[in-house]
Design an enzyme around this catalytic site. Sequence first.
Site, PDB file in Angstrom:
ATOM      1  N   LYS A 120      -7.778  43.540  23.975  1.00 36.90           N
ATOM      2  CA  LYS A 120      -7.303  42.905  22.748  1.00 36.90           C
ATOM      3  C   LYS A 120      -5.993  42.150  22.940  1.00 36.90           C
ATOM      4  O   LYS A 120      -5.818  41.034  22.442  1.00 36.90           O
ATOM      5  CB  LYS A 120      -7.157  43.953  21.644  1.00 36.90           C
ATOM      6  CG  LYS A 120      -8.456  44.280  20.920  1.00 36.90           C
ATOM      7  CD  LYS A 120      -8.191  45.146  19.713  1.00 36.90           C
ATOM      8  CE  LYS A 120      -9.433  45.257  18.825  1.00 36.90           C
ATOM      9  NZ  LYS A 120     -10.586  45.801  19.493  1.00 36.90           N
ATOM     10  N   GLU A 204      -0.192  45.043  14.512  1.00 34.97           N
ATOM     11  CA  GLU A 204      -0.381  43.799  13.777  1.00 34.97           C
ATOM     12  C   GLU A 204      -0.019  44.020  12.318  1.00 34.97           C
ATOM     13  O   GLU A 204      -0.219  45.115  11.778  1.00 34.97           O
ATOM     14  CB  GLU A 204      -1.839  43.329  13.845  1.00 34.97           C
ATOM     15  CG  GLU A 204      -2.276  42.813  15.190  1.00 34.97           C
ATOM     16  CD  GLU A 204      -3.719  42.351  15.193  1.00 34.97           C
ATOM     17  OE1 GLU A 204      -4.111  41.690  16.166  1.00 34.97           O
ATOM     18  OE2 GLU A 204      -4.450  42.656  14.220  1.00 34.97           O
ATOM     19  N   HIS A 239     -14.777  50.466   9.069  1.00 32.25           N
ATOM     20  CA  HIS A 239     -14.581  49.262   9.882  1.00 32.25           C
ATOM     21  C   HIS A 239     -15.862  48.819  10.583  1.00 32.25           C
ATOM     22  O   HIS A 239     -15.816  48.076  11.561  1.00 32.25           O
ATOM     23  CB  HIS A 239     -13.468  49.474  10.923  1.00 32.25           C
ATOM     24  CG  HIS A 239     -12.152  49.843  10.329  1.00 32.25           C
ATOM     25  ND1 HIS A 239     -11.376  48.967   9.609  1.00 32.25           N
ATOM     26  CD2 HIS A 239     -11.466  51.023  10.333  1.00 32.25           C
ATOM     27  CE1 HIS A 239     -10.280  49.573   9.215  1.00 32.25           C
ATOM     28  NE2 HIS A 239     -10.311  50.814   9.630  1.00 32.25           N
ATOM     29  N   ARG A 296     -21.108  38.432  23.247  1.00 36.86           N
ATOM     30  CA  ARG A 296     -22.521  38.832  23.243  1.00 36.86           C
ATOM     31  C   ARG A 296     -23.184  38.300  21.987  1.00 36.86           C
ATOM     32  O   ARG A 296     -22.538  37.722  21.112  1.00 36.86           O
ATOM     33  CB  ARG A 296     -22.627  40.361  23.248  1.00 36.86           C
ATOM     34  CG  ARG A 296     -21.845  41.006  22.098  1.00 36.86           C
ATOM     35  CD  ARG A 296     -22.110  42.481  21.955  1.00 36.86           C
ATOM     36  NE  ARG A 296     -21.181  43.132  21.058  1.00 36.86           N
ATOM     37  CZ  ARG A 296     -21.254  43.131  19.737  1.00 36.86           C
ATOM     38  NH1 ARG A 296     -22.227  42.465  19.140  1.00 36.86           N
ATOM     39  NH2 ARG A 296     -20.364  43.779  18.992  1.00 36.86           N
TER      40      ARG A 296
END
Length: 656
Positions: A120, A204, A239, A296
Site C-alpha cells: 500500500k 490516512e 469493509h 486482477r
Amino acid sequence: MTASPFRSLLVANRGEIALRIMRTARRMGLATVAVHSTADADAAHVRFADRAELIGGPLPAESYLSIEAIIAAARRSGADAVHPGYGFLAENAAFARACRAAGLVFVGPSAESIEAMGHKAGAKAIMQAAGVPTVPGWQGDDQSDDRLVAEAARIGFPVMIKAVAGGGGRGMRLVTEAGQFAAALRSARSEAANAFGDPTVLLERAVVEPRHIEIQVFGDRLGHAVHLGERDCSVQRRHQKLVEEAPSPAVSPDLRSRMGEVAVKAVQALGYEGAGTLEFLLDSTGAFYFMEMNTRLQVEHPVTEAITGLDLVEWQIRVAMGEPLPLAQHEIRFSGHAIEVRLCAEDPAQDFMPQAGRFGAWSMPEGPRIETAMAPGAAVPPFYDSMIAKVIAHGADRAAACAGLSGGLDRAVALGIATNQGFLKRVIEHPAFAAGAATTGFIATHGEALRRAIPDDIPDAMLAALVLFVDDTAARYRRRPRHVGPPLPVPMVLETGGARHAVGIHRERDGAYVIAEGEAGLTLQVDAVEPGLVRLRHGPSGLAVPYLRRGPELFLQRGADQVHVRDLTRAIALRAGSGGGDGRIAAAMNGRVVAVHVAAGDTVAPGQPVVTLEAMKMEHVHAADVAGKITEIAVAAGEQVTTGRLLAMIDKAGAG
C-alpha cells in the site's frame, strides 16, 4: 488476430469464477483444466472442465494457495497458460513469477506490477508520482508508537490505520479520537501480522462516509491503455463489498472523464498489462482520492460487462496472447445501468457469520444474469469464501435495474443454509439506496432495519404448521383416531426466530385448513402439494411456498427470506452453539479449530474464550456460557469439526 501462443488454459481457482473463465475460454476454442482440493472433488468447475487435477487437501494452504502444487498440475495436464481468477493467488507476485519461470503464460500483469501495487505505501508513492490524488496521511520506516501517535495528531482525527500489506478490511481500523489510537494501533498490527506476516501500517485521514468508486482499466504490452468506466461499491459490510453498480449515481460525465483519465495515466506509468482496477474514495464535494489498485479481475466485473457489452475475460486472454486491446477509448460505449449483489452463505442476524453445509433446494431465477457454482444438493465447505452466487440485473436505467434485481431475489430459492438473500432485497428497496444516496456508512446506519423481514399476513409458525401437515413425509400428523363430531385440531410445538409457538391445525370438511395460535387464527386453502412446493390461497391471494424438510427441521422460502423452523412436537431440535447454560460448548458452524484456550481442570468464567474456530476466512470464538471447571476438551488445534460437535464441557459445580 495474431496466432494464439497457447491452446490450453488452467484456471487456478474454484467455484463461480472458475466456471466463468472456462466458459469464455471454451468459446474461444481453448481446452480447459480445473484444479481442485479434496473438498471440491465433485464441484461444478471440476465437472465442467475438459480435464481436472487434484492439488491437495481442503485447506487453502494445502491446495489453492500452493504454488508448487498448481505448477505441477499444469505440467501434468499439458496446460500452457494459467488464469488465476480472483482471490487465492491472483495478486501473488511469486505465483506470476513461478508461472513464467515454468514456461506458462500468466493471464495477468507482470510480477513486477503486482509487487509494486501489492504494497500500500509503495503503491501510494507510485500513484503520487503519476499525478493521482491520494488521501493526506503518513507512511514511513519509523513504526514506533511515538512517531505514529505524533503523525496521527498532525493528520487530525478521524484517522485510518491501514496494514501496508493488507486487503479485505483486515489490519484496518478507524480511530475517531486520540484516546482510542493506542489500542486500535495494537489491534491493527496484530491482525496484520497474523493475516499477512507484516505488522507495518500507514496512516490516512479518514474520509467520513465517502463513496467507494473504482475505475476498470486495461493495458496491453504495446503501451495502449483504456478505462471502461466506474463502478460504485459503497454498500459494504466489514469493509467488504455486497452491492456494486455501474455507472455510479454520484459520478457525472465530467467526473467520469477526469477519474478515467487519471486511471489511464497511472496504467501507462506502470507499463501495466491486462485487467486492473483503481479504487478511490469520493467525498461529498466531488474530490476523489486513490486507495489501492487491484491487479486482477474483480468479483464485480459483470456490471461493467453489462453496460459495455464486452467480455472482460476474453480481453484478458487476448492481451495475454500478445494482441492489442480490442478497442480504443473513443470506441467504448456505455448503455443502461447494471447492479450486482453478492449472495453469501452468511447470517446477517449474527453479524454476517459465515455458514457452511448443503443446499437441499436451489433454484435461480430467469431474467438476471447468475454467476454461481451451486446446484440442488451442493455443499458449501467451511474452508473458502462465503459467496455462493452473484445476481446481476441490467436495465435501461437505474430504476429498471433495481426492479429486475428485486424481482430476481424474490424468485430465487436457496434453502438449507442461512443466506443474506432477504437482506440484499431490503438493501435494493431501501429509500436511501433507491435515491442513489448510499455511502460506505449505509449498512452501519440502516443495518438493523435491513436485517428485519417485513411481517407477512400469514405468521411463519402458522404457515409452517400447514406445510408440515400436508407434506407427504409428515403423514404421521394425519394418522388420527376416527372421531365423530367437529374435527379435532392437531397440536404442534414449533420453534422459529428464537421463540416457541403452540399451534393447532385441522382440516374442515370443505377441505380448508384452520390454524390457530392462542386467540389468533386463520383459514387457508391448499391448491396443490408438489415435491418441495405447496400452492395455497389465503382469501383472494394465491401463494407458492418452496420448502425443504430435514428431519425435525423445516426451511420455508418466503419471497427473498428463508424461514428456519424446528418441529419440537415429538423431538428435541438439533442445536448448535452453546447448550443454553448447561456447560456444553458445541461448534456453531463447520470449521477448523485454530486455538484451544483452556485445558481440562481449568476454572473459567462466563464469556471466557474456550475454543476458536476458523470458517470461511473468519475466526469465531466459542466462549464459556457458565462459570465452572473444564471437565473435557473434545478437540485439538487443527482438527476439522462439524456444526453441533462437542468442543468442551464445563462442570458448573466446579465453580468457585
